[in-house]
Design an enzyme around this catalytic site. Sequence first.
Site, mmCIF file in Angstrom:
data_model
loop_
_atom_site.group_PDB
_atom_site.id
_atom_site.type_symbol
_atom_site.label_atom_id
_atom_site.label_comp_id
_atom_site.label_asym_id
_atom_site.label_seq_id
_atom_site.Cartn_x
_atom_site.Cartn_y
_atom_site.Cartn_z
ATOM 1 C CG HIS A 175 -2.007 -1.018 1.180
ATOM 2 N ND1 HIS A 175 -3.048 -1.041 2.080
ATOM 3 C CD2 HIS A 175 -2.248 -2.032 0.306
ATOM 4 C CE1 HIS A 175 -3.868 -2.042 1.774
ATOM 5 N NE2 HIS A 175 -3.409 -2.658 0.708
ATOM 6 C CD GLU A 209 -1.617 3.790 3.438
ATOM 7 O OE1 GLU A 209 -1.412 3.518 2.242
ATOM 8 O OE2 GLU A 209 -2.752 3.816 3.961
ATOM 9 C CB CYS A 233 -6.324 -0.825 5.430
ATOM 10 S SG CYS A 233 -4.612 -1.407 5.365
ATOM 11 C CB CYS A 274 -1.652 1.358 6.351
ATOM 12 S SG CYS A 274 -1.252 0.501 4.801
#
Lengths: 146, 146
Positions: free
Chosen positions: A47, A49, A77, A80
């Site tokens: 992802h 980030e 999410c 993360c």
Amino acid sequence: MDHALVYAHEAALVGEVPVGAVVLGPDGTVVAVGRNEVEACHDASAHAELLAMRRAAQRLGTPRLLGCTVVVTLEPCAMCAAAMVHFRCERVVFGAYDPKGGGVEHGARVFERPGCLHVPEVIGGVRERASAQILRDFFRQLRARS
Amino acid sequence: MDHALVYAHEAALVGEVPVGAVVLGPDGTVVAVGRNEVEACHDASAHAELLAMRRAAQRLGTPRLLGCTVVVTLEPCAMCAAAMVHFRCERVVFGAYDPKGGGVEHGARVFERPGCLHVPEVIGGVRERASAQILRDFFRQLRARS
């Protein structure tokens, strides 16, 4: 957030879910950037980030991003958000809210769990419309193609 | 789990928190392994099971670990549990329970959230005593040194 949106657009261009992220150091300068790379890297954890945080930590030579801010176009999410706890990020600024997949203001609400070891400051809804629009456009095109 | 414990011991030898993990394919063969590498990699997300999942996905050439089992010596944290959702792991088998840092049976209880997109089968407490003992020994030695 404009900077993070550039990386979200870049993700869309290569067929990745358009989310972009930037990690800022304590002085506000960009330490690292990221965009979703799930498909290209065969990595469901790639992802925007999380990649940006990993790169920032590499660059700073420490697994702790003390004083750093993560700017990301979509609500993180649970994976993360929990990573932000491990990295000890000081602040997270996100764009669009994500009622289905979010783990900050929705779902697992990682930072609100009793005993959460580190709770970053959270600022949500920054450039919310632009951040959400790029996702809507991406999924609309995806549906039109299938 | 014996295989995962070998990697936990290896982590301890190099000063990393001793957690080890193995990803098994649908036929039970080992696809990838991992141990904590947080300090060596300057990466707070470099947990044993996340590294093992990323390597397994690389090896299989897909971001989905369909039919795969993750075996890990410690209850996964919220980050790793949520990653198991993203990777679509079929099953997670873990050793020691982690009341402070766990995100499966404790804390965020990621798989129990309404709307969780994929819920792996969970088998906890396998070789629990051995998995916990290696962690206790590690932290006791760390305290003795400081």
